[in-house]
Design a protein around this motif. Structure first.
Motif, PDB file in Angstrom:
ATOM      1  N   ALA A   1      11.320  13.245  -7.400  1.00  0.00           N
ATOM      2  CA  ALA A   1      12.226  12.885  -8.493  1.00  0.00           C
ATOM      3  C   ALA A   1      11.822  11.545  -9.089  1.00  0.00           C
ATOM      4  CB  ALA A   1      13.667  12.820  -7.989  1.00  0.00           C
ATOM      5  N   SER A   2      11.469  10.595  -8.218  1.00  0.00           N
ATOM      6  CA  SER A   2      11.083   9.267  -8.696  1.00  0.00           C
ATOM      7  C   SER A   2      10.147   8.591  -7.710  1.00  0.00           C
ATOM      8  CB  SER A   2      12.317   8.383  -8.916  1.00  0.00           C
ATOM      9  OG  SER A   2      12.907   8.008  -7.674  1.00  0.00           O
ATOM     10  N   VAL A   3       9.352   7.671  -8.239  1.00  0.00           N
ATOM     11  CA  VAL A   3       8.488   6.810  -7.437  1.00  0.00           C
ATOM     12  C   VAL A   3       8.820   5.373  -7.805  1.00  0.00           C
ATOM     13  CG1 VAL A   3       6.136   5.978  -7.091  1.00  0.00           C
ATOM     14  CG2 VAL A   3       6.588   8.431  -7.154  1.00  0.00           C
ATOM     15  N   THR A   4       9.114   4.565  -6.810  1.00  0.00           N
ATOM     16  CA  THR A   4       9.385   3.139  -7.041  1.00  0.00           C
ATOM     17  C   THR A   4       8.413   2.319  -6.219  1.00  0.00           C
ATOM     18  OG1 THR A   4      11.741   3.557  -7.426  1.00  0.00           O
ATOM     19  CG2 THR A   4      11.092   1.293  -6.879  1.00  0.00           C
ATOM     20  N   GLY A   5       7.701   1.436  -6.898  1.00  0.00           N
ATOM     21  CA  GLY A   5       6.769   0.554  -6.211  1.00  0.00           C
ATOM     22  C   GLY A   5       7.328  -0.851  -6.108  1.00  0.00           C
ATOM     23  N   VAL A   6       7.361  -1.387  -4.898  1.00  0.00           N
ATOM     24  CA  VAL A   6       7.769  -2.775  -4.675  1.00  0.00           C
ATOM     25  C   VAL A   6       6.511  -3.530  -4.253  1.00  0.00           C
ATOM     26  CG1 VAL A   6       9.277  -4.336  -3.386  1.00  0.00           C
ATOM     27  CG2 VAL A   6      10.066  -2.021  -3.966  1.00  0.00           C
ATOM     28  N   ALA A   7       6.015  -4.387  -5.153  1.00  0.00           N
ATOM     29  CA  ALA A   7       4.733  -5.078  -4.934  1.00  0.00           C
ATOM     30  C   ALA A   7       3.641  -4.073  -4.612  1.00  0.00           C
ATOM     31  CB  ALA A   7       4.847  -6.124  -3.839  1.00  0.00           C
ATOM     32  N   GLY A   8       3.646  -2.945  -5.296  1.00  0.00           N
ATOM     33  CA  GLY A   8       2.652  -1.902  -5.061  1.00  0.00           C
ATOM     34  C   GLY A   8       1.255  -2.357  -5.456  1.00  0.00           C
ATOM     35  N   THR A   9       0.284  -1.994  -4.665  1.00  0.00           N
ATOM     36  CA  THR A   9      -1.109  -2.384  -4.939  1.00  0.00           C
ATOM     37  C   THR A   9      -1.764  -1.365  -5.873  1.00  0.00           C
ATOM     38  OG1 THR A   9      -1.800  -1.237  -2.916  1.00  0.00           O
ATOM     39  CG2 THR A   9      -1.405  -3.609  -2.751  1.00  0.00           C
ATOM     40  N   TYR A  10      -1.140  -1.121  -7.012  1.00  0.00           N
ATOM     41  CA  TYR A  10      -1.617  -0.074  -7.906  1.00  0.00           C
ATOM     42  C   TYR A  10      -2.982  -0.379  -8.508  1.00  0.00           C
ATOM     43  CZ  TYR A  10       3.076   1.736  -7.437  1.00  0.00           C
ATOM     44  OH  TYR A  10       4.235   2.229  -6.915  1.00  0.00           O
ATOM     45  N   ARG A  11      -3.227  -1.639  -8.785  1.00  0.00           N
ATOM     46  CA  ARG A  11      -4.548  -2.033  -9.273  1.00  0.00           C
ATOM     47  C   ARG A  11      -5.291  -2.855  -8.219  1.00  0.00           C
ATOM     48  NH1 ARG A  11      -1.136  -1.773 -13.562  1.00  0.00           N
ATOM     49  NH2 ARG A  11      -1.904  -0.668 -15.422  1.00  0.00           N
TER      50      ARG A  11
ATOM     51  N   HIS B   1       0.829  -1.206   0.000  1.00  0.00           N
ATOM     52  CA  HIS B   1       0.000   0.000   0.000  1.00  0.00           C
ATOM     53  C   HIS B   1       0.864   1.258   0.000  1.00  0.00           C
ATOM     54  CE1 HIS B   1      -3.733   2.206   1.859  1.00  0.00           C
ATOM     55  NE2 HIS B   1      -3.523   2.542   0.596  1.00  0.00           N
ATOM     56  N   GLY B   2       2.127   1.101   0.343  1.00  0.00           N
ATOM     57  CA  GLY B   2       3.053   2.227   0.247  1.00  0.00           C
ATOM     58  C   GLY B   2       3.255   2.685  -1.182  1.00  0.00           C
ATOM     59  N   GLY B   3       2.984   1.793  -2.164  1.00  0.00           N
ATOM     60  CA  GLY B   3       3.115   2.166  -3.564  1.00  0.00           C
ATOM     61  C   GLY B   3       2.132   3.260  -3.961  1.00  0.00           C
TER      62      GLY B   3
END
Length: 327
Positions: free
Chosen positions: A143-153, A126-128
């Motif tokens: 500057a950047s966003v990095t998602g690690v196993a982000g719950t984007y969908r 959920h941090g994504g």
């Protein structure tokens, strides 16, 4: 309304460890700052790196001398390699926008502390979406966003829990009345609001679709099997995830939790909680690591498959990737 800080910027509580002089300090309102006396520059990014935890997450439980970080051993390793690293403390259970406003306050703290105009954001689970909220409302800070196993969908696990009244009630009691209050108390910030219902809605597939419609980005393609834009509105986007479930018999908690994904999705194309496709945003570095949802942040205490890549090394390599990109 923006989440208001409860405490003023305060003196660092520093614990030096080993010969490289690792220091971990609470900077402001739960913001953890990890630095090191090191001449190594491999991970020395132009802008500071701010980590954001997922559901039921925390910065550190315990003390510098004995405790467990959510991003276990990752920030100290980055600091030893030249990075200026922070871990944000947001509500373990809340909506993406509430967590996002809490994170925004801490991002502004980091900018004030470092004197830099931007930060690199890294969010797990959920941090994504929480970090993506900052890129949506204050892109000039990012500057950047990095998602690690982000719950984007979203995670279908959340939809399934909400659809089952009995399980949803049990989950609500455990989360709202027990686990979340214990986490915020242990971190010394019991005033953080928590809501299981808001959290589950936010990371559900339906709730995630609503968030994405409200805060659209070209970094997410219409079809999650297609590539999104690497750069949107001046912000660079990256992501990675794993597709493993139980990876170490000694890690009982991890092995139990990561069976929820296969049950919800009826397949193993997930890390035990989040579907592979859901995690795609920007440049997908890799989406099939032999990691489950907790391995991705090196929990619990680094227990994982002996045949999997070192999660700590992946973050170190990514910091170098950001450095080479001029971020």
């Amino acid at each position: 309304m923006r989440y208001k800080k409860k405490r003023l910027l305060r003196s660092a509580l520093v614990a030096a460890t080993a010969f490289i002089g690792i220091s971990s300090a609470q900077a402001a309102a739960g913001l953890q700052h990890v630095t090191a006396n090191s001449s190594v520059t491999y991970a020395k990014t132009k802008y500071p790196i701010v980590f954001t935890h997922g559901m039921f997450g925390f910065t550190r439980i315990g003390f510098d001398s004995f405790g467990m970080d959510y991003f276990y051993q990752i920030l100290p390793d980055l600091a030893r390699n030249g990075a200026n690293t922070f871990a944000a403390q947001v509500s373990p259970l809340e909506s993406t926008e509430v967590r996002g406003e809490q994170l925004l306050v801490q991002v502004e703290d980091v900018l004030a502390i470092t004197g830099q105009p931007k930060v690199n954001l890294i969010g797990h689970s959920h941090g994504g979406p929480t970090t993506r909220y900052i890129a949506a409302v204050k892109p000039q800070y990012v500057a950047s966003v990095t998602g690690v196993a982000g719950t984007y969908r979203g995670s279908l696990v959340a939809d399934k829990i909400q659809a089952n009244k009995g399980i949803n009630s049990i989950f609500g009691i455990l989360g709202d009345k027990l686990l979340a209050p214990i986490i915020t108390w242990a971190e010394g910030n019991s005033s953080l609001p928590n809501s299981v219902d808001a959290s589950l809605t936010a990371i559900s597939e339906k709730g995630s679709a609503a968030f994405n419609a409200k805060f659209p980005t070209t970094a997410m393609a219409n079809d999650c099997n297609k590539a999104g834009a690497k750069v949107d509105n001046g912000v660079y986007y990256y992501s990675w995830t794993g597709t493993a479930q139980a990876t170490n018999v000694l890690d009982v908690l991890d092995s139990i939790i990561t069976q929820l994904g296969p049950l919800a999705y009826a397949n193993k194309d997930n890390d035990g909680l989040v579907g592979r496709c859901s995690t795609h945003i920007g440049q997908v570095i890799r989406d099939d690591y032999n990691h489950n949802h907790l391995d991705e942040v090196n929990m619990v205490f680094g227990l994982r498959s002996i045949f999997s890549p070192d999660p700590v090394a992946l973050y170190r390599q990514h910091a170098n990737r950001l450095k080479l990109q001029g971020l």
